[in-house]
Design a protein around this motif. Sequence first.
Motif, PDB file in Angstrom:
ATOM      1  N   ILE A 100       0.894  -1.265  -0.212  1.00 29.35           N
ATOM      2  CA  ILE A 100      -0.293  -0.128   0.380  1.00 29.35           C
ATOM      3  C   ILE A 100       0.544   1.159  -0.132  1.00 29.35           C
ATOM      4  O   ILE A 100       0.352   2.026  -0.383  1.00 29.35           O
ATOM      5  CB  ILE A 100      -1.056  -0.064   1.151  1.00 29.35           C
ATOM      6  N   ASN A 101       2.336   0.959   0.660  1.00 29.19           N
ATOM      7  CA  ASN A 101       2.919   2.097   1.109  1.00 29.19           C
ATOM      8  C   ASN A 101       4.243   2.585   0.143  1.00 29.19           C
ATOM      9  O   ASN A 101       5.298   3.083   0.145  1.00 29.19           O
ATOM     10  CB  ASN A 101       3.130   2.669   2.083  1.00 29.19           C
ATOM     11  N   SER A 102       4.484   1.563  -0.367  1.00 27.49           N
ATOM     12  CA  SER A 102       5.275   0.896  -1.162  1.00 27.49           C
ATOM     13  C   SER A 102       6.923   0.757  -0.756  1.00 27.49           C
ATOM     14  O   SER A 102       7.555   1.715  -0.858  1.00 27.49           O
ATOM     15  CB  SER A 102       5.672   2.092  -2.841  1.00 27.49           C
ATOM     16  N   GLY A 103       6.912   0.603   0.751  1.00 22.43           N
ATOM     17  CA  GLY A 103       7.640   1.055   1.193  1.00 22.43           C
ATOM     18  C   GLY A 103       8.210   2.758   1.919  1.00 22.43           C
ATOM     19  O   GLY A 103       9.137   2.182   2.784  1.00 22.43           O
ATOM     20  N   SER A 104       7.659   3.498   1.644  1.00 21.72           N
ATOM     21  CA  SER A 104       7.633   4.818   2.537  1.00 21.72           C
ATOM     22  C   SER A 104       7.513   5.360   3.552  1.00 21.72           C
ATOM     23  O   SER A 104       8.050   5.735   4.163  1.00 21.72           O
ATOM     24  CB  SER A 104       6.715   5.237   1.494  1.00 21.72           C
ATOM     25  N   VAL A 105       6.479   3.881   4.231  1.00 26.21           N
ATOM     26  CA  VAL A 105       6.869   4.656   5.729  1.00 26.21           C
ATOM     27  C   VAL A 105       7.384   2.755   6.658  1.00 26.21           C
ATOM     28  O   VAL A 105       7.779   1.956   5.839  1.00 26.21           O
ATOM     29  CB  VAL A 105       5.516   3.617   6.040  1.00 26.21           C
ATOM     30  N   GLU A 106       7.660   3.043   7.905  1.00 24.97           N
ATOM     31  CA  GLU A 106       9.198   2.546   8.798  1.00 24.97           C
ATOM     32  C   GLU A 106       7.945   1.173   9.257  1.00 24.97           C
ATOM     33  O   GLU A 106       6.910   1.680   9.409  1.00 24.97           O
ATOM     34  CB  GLU A 106       9.195   3.235  10.021  1.00 24.97           C
ATOM     35  N   LEU A 107       8.302  -0.070   8.877  1.00 26.46           N
ATOM     36  CA  LEU A 107       8.001  -1.266   9.397  1.00 26.46           C
ATOM     37  C   LEU A 107       8.143  -0.867  10.887  1.00 26.46           C
ATOM     38  O   LEU A 107       9.121  -0.978  11.730  1.00 26.46           O
ATOM     39  CB  LEU A 107       8.387  -2.031   8.375  1.00 26.46           C
ATOM     40  N   SER A 108       6.721  -0.700  11.472  1.00 28.43           N
ATOM     41  CA  SER A 108       6.694  -1.379  13.763  1.00 28.43           C
ATOM     42  C   SER A 108       5.887  -2.298  13.683  1.00 28.43           C
ATOM     43  O   SER A 108       4.679  -2.547  12.930  1.00 28.43           O
ATOM     44  CB  SER A 108       6.145   0.034  13.820  1.00 28.43           C
ATOM     45  N   ILE A 109       6.630  -3.618  14.268  1.00 22.64           N
ATOM     46  CA  ILE A 109       5.808  -4.598  14.594  1.00 22.64           C
ATOM     47  C   ILE A 109       5.773  -4.403  15.414  1.00 22.64           C
ATOM     48  O   ILE A 109       6.223  -4.750  16.484  1.00 22.64           O
ATOM     49  CB  ILE A 109       6.277  -6.054  13.992  1.00 22.64           C
ATOM     50  N   GLN A 110       4.160  -4.914  16.021  1.00 21.58           N
ATOM     51  CA  GLN A 110       3.694  -4.768  17.410  1.00 21.58           C
ATOM     52  C   GLN A 110       2.548  -5.935  17.276  1.00 21.58           C
ATOM     53  O   GLN A 110       1.473  -5.338  16.673  1.00 21.58           O
ATOM     54  CB  GLN A 110       3.339  -3.550  17.776  1.00 21.58           C
ATOM     55  N   PHE A 111       1.977  -5.764  18.925  1.00 28.08           N
ATOM     56  CA  PHE A 111       0.662  -7.292  18.613  1.00 28.08           C
ATOM     57  C   PHE A 111      -0.822  -5.922  19.450  1.00 28.08           C
ATOM     58  O   PHE A 111      -0.869  -6.885  19.718  1.00 28.08           O
ATOM     59  CB  PHE A 111       1.059  -8.321  19.362  1.00 28.08           C
ATOM     60  N   THR A 112      -0.354  -4.687  20.056  1.00 26.75           N
ATOM     61  CA  THR A 112      -1.453  -4.336  21.602  1.00 26.75           C
ATOM     62  C   THR A 112      -2.244  -3.885  20.889  1.00 26.75           C
ATOM     63  O   THR A 112      -2.433  -3.470  21.746  1.00 26.75           O
ATOM     64  CB  THR A 112       0.136  -4.658  22.168  1.00 26.75           C
ATOM     65  N   THR A 113      -2.098  -3.443  19.550  1.00 31.11           N
ATOM     66  CA  THR A 113      -3.115  -3.071  19.130  1.00 31.11           C
ATOM     67  C   THR A 113      -2.979  -3.065  17.655  1.00 31.11           C
ATOM     68  O   THR A 113      -2.603  -3.380  16.867  1.00 31.11           O
ATOM     69  CB  THR A 113      -2.241  -0.907  18.863  1.00 31.11           C
ATOM     70  N   PRO A 114      -4.447  -3.618  16.828  1.00 32.28           N
ATOM     71  CA  PRO A 114      -4.899  -4.810  16.585  1.00 32.28           C
ATOM     72  C   PRO A 114      -4.970  -3.889  15.449  1.00 32.28           C
ATOM     73  O   PRO A 114      -5.433  -2.381  15.194  1.00 32.28           O
ATOM     74  CB  PRO A 114      -6.178  -5.211  16.958  1.00 32.28           C
ATOM     75  N   TYR A 115      -4.266  -4.011  13.643  1.00 34.81           N
ATOM     76  CA  TYR A 115      -4.630  -3.676  12.924  1.00 34.81           C
ATOM     77  C   TYR A 115      -5.814  -3.729  12.235  1.00 34.81           C
ATOM     78  O   TYR A 115      -6.115  -4.786  12.458  1.00 34.81           O
ATOM     79  CB  TYR A 115      -3.242  -3.865  11.815  1.00 34.81           C
ATOM     80  N   TRP A 116      -6.613  -2.170  12.212  1.00 30.14           N
ATOM     81  CA  TRP A 116      -8.076  -1.851  11.976  1.00 30.14           C
ATOM     82  C   TRP A 116      -8.425  -3.179  12.351  1.00 30.14           C
ATOM     83  O   TRP A 116      -9.465  -3.244  12.788  1.00 30.14           O
ATOM     84  CB  TRP A 116      -7.654  -2.101   9.806  1.00 30.14           C
ATOM     85  N   LEU A 117      -9.050  -4.118  10.367  1.00 27.92           N
ATOM     86  CA  LEU A 117     -10.199  -5.220  11.395  1.00 27.92           C
ATOM     87  C   LEU A 117     -10.150  -6.089  12.015  1.00 27.92           C
ATOM     88  O   LEU A 117     -10.626  -7.583  12.495  1.00 27.92           O
ATOM     89  CB  LEU A 117     -11.068  -5.921  10.179  1.00 27.92           C
ATOM     90  N   LEU A 118      -8.507  -6.185  12.879  1.00 28.54           N
ATOM     91  CA  LEU A 118      -7.987  -7.440  13.432  1.00 28.54           C
ATOM     92  C   LEU A 118      -8.433  -6.839  14.999  1.00 28.54           C
ATOM     93  O   LEU A 118      -8.577  -8.023  15.438  1.00 28.54           O
ATOM     94  CB  LEU A 118      -6.584  -8.014  13.586  1.00 28.54           C
ATOM     95  N   TRP A 119      -9.017  -5.723  15.186  1.00 26.90           N
ATOM     96  CA  TRP A 119      -9.978  -5.855  16.563  1.00 26.90           C
ATOM     97  C   TRP A 119     -10.438  -6.585  16.804  1.00 26.90           C
ATOM     98  O   TRP A 119     -11.352  -6.985  18.211  1.00 26.90           O
ATOM     99  CB  TRP A 119     -10.202  -4.252  16.812  1.00 26.90           C
ATOM    100  N   TYR A 120     -11.509  -7.581  15.366  1.00 31.94           N
ATOM    101  CA  TYR A 120     -12.819  -8.421  15.809  1.00 31.94           C
ATOM    102  C   TYR A 120     -11.787  -9.928  16.200  1.00 31.94           C
ATOM    103  O   TYR A 120     -12.498 -10.093  17.737  1.00 31.94           O
ATOM    104  CB  TYR A 120     -12.708  -8.479  14.949  1.00 31.94           C
TER     105      TYR A 120
END
Length: 345
Positions: A100-120
């Motif tokens: 989506i961002n073609s590598g223009s944003v920094e990769l940040s891996i975390q599991f405490t705040t769900p990504y978008w629809l993964l809150w479910y």
Amino acid sequence: MAVRWKKRRNGDICHAERNYRVENIKIILIFFVIFGHLLESIGEGDNLYKVIYSFHMPVFIFINGWCVTKRSELKRTILRLAYSYVLLQLLYTFFNVHIINSGSVELSIQFTTPYWLLWYLMTLLIYYLFVPVISTNNFIFAVSIVAGSILLAVMAGFDTSVGYYMSLSRTIVFFPYFVCGYYVRNQTMKYSEVVCNFFEKRIVKAAGVFLLFGVSVLVYKEEIITTGALYGSYSYESGEFSFMVRLGLMCIAFIWIFLFFLLIPDRKIFERADTFPIYALHGFIVLYLRKYSPFIYSFSVNLLIAALISVVSIVLLGNKYMSCMTRFVLRGEWIETGRNGSIHR
């Protein structure tokens, strides 16, 4: 209505192995989940968007409570949910950064705040952890849990610190629907004939249609109901709505739940579809379409395109072949628990 019951060895009546009403509702709901996400890309239809968001997640979570597995299966279910969440959180994070961002944003891996629809998934994981706590045959205790969950959902809106972290706000706000689904399934089995006969009365169904129309118009026209109030992730201050709006939306959501079970028949309408891979994978399609939007026509044509994309997504992602392919990878069905609770493969 053809109700399919079976007897357990101890003589108790339990629900059918296949419940067409629940299957039909889940397919309708997953269509609106995809369609609602695509509406965000269209940029119009705010009132239609509000109607969809007034029912699709409350009804889905009610069904999750209704369909909760036996307590003996809880540990495996929780482990599989945790596996699915971690895997999909990684996949969506990498997809967002590199596609989506073609590598223009920094990769940040975390599991405490769900990504978008993964809150479910995070929310379901927490709900399943609470099943042993809410499980009871005591009616007074069940009513107390329901009342407490509603009170907690209302009070959470006053705390601005409860938000996206660990999906806490949505978990609290949607919890009443889960516990009600859990209790309704376990309690109404004793009155199955009464419930079925009630649902089959034509006058009840006709009244349900009028009620459905009234609820839809109310949500569609009521200006005080904002999208922020519907998400369940905002406090009253940040979402700019009051606790009375939250209470009103909860009443509307329970009416929707009643209407779905009243008006959707218990017979085969759609081909059987596995909603989990649809839910898990449709986000990649939606995100990609947001980057290269096909919605460049009139509003009515864009709605038709969104509806077609939603149907195609269900057909492609929910068929038995995709279900078989994703069962091992996405659901972690290789995870088993032994009698002593140990995990093995």
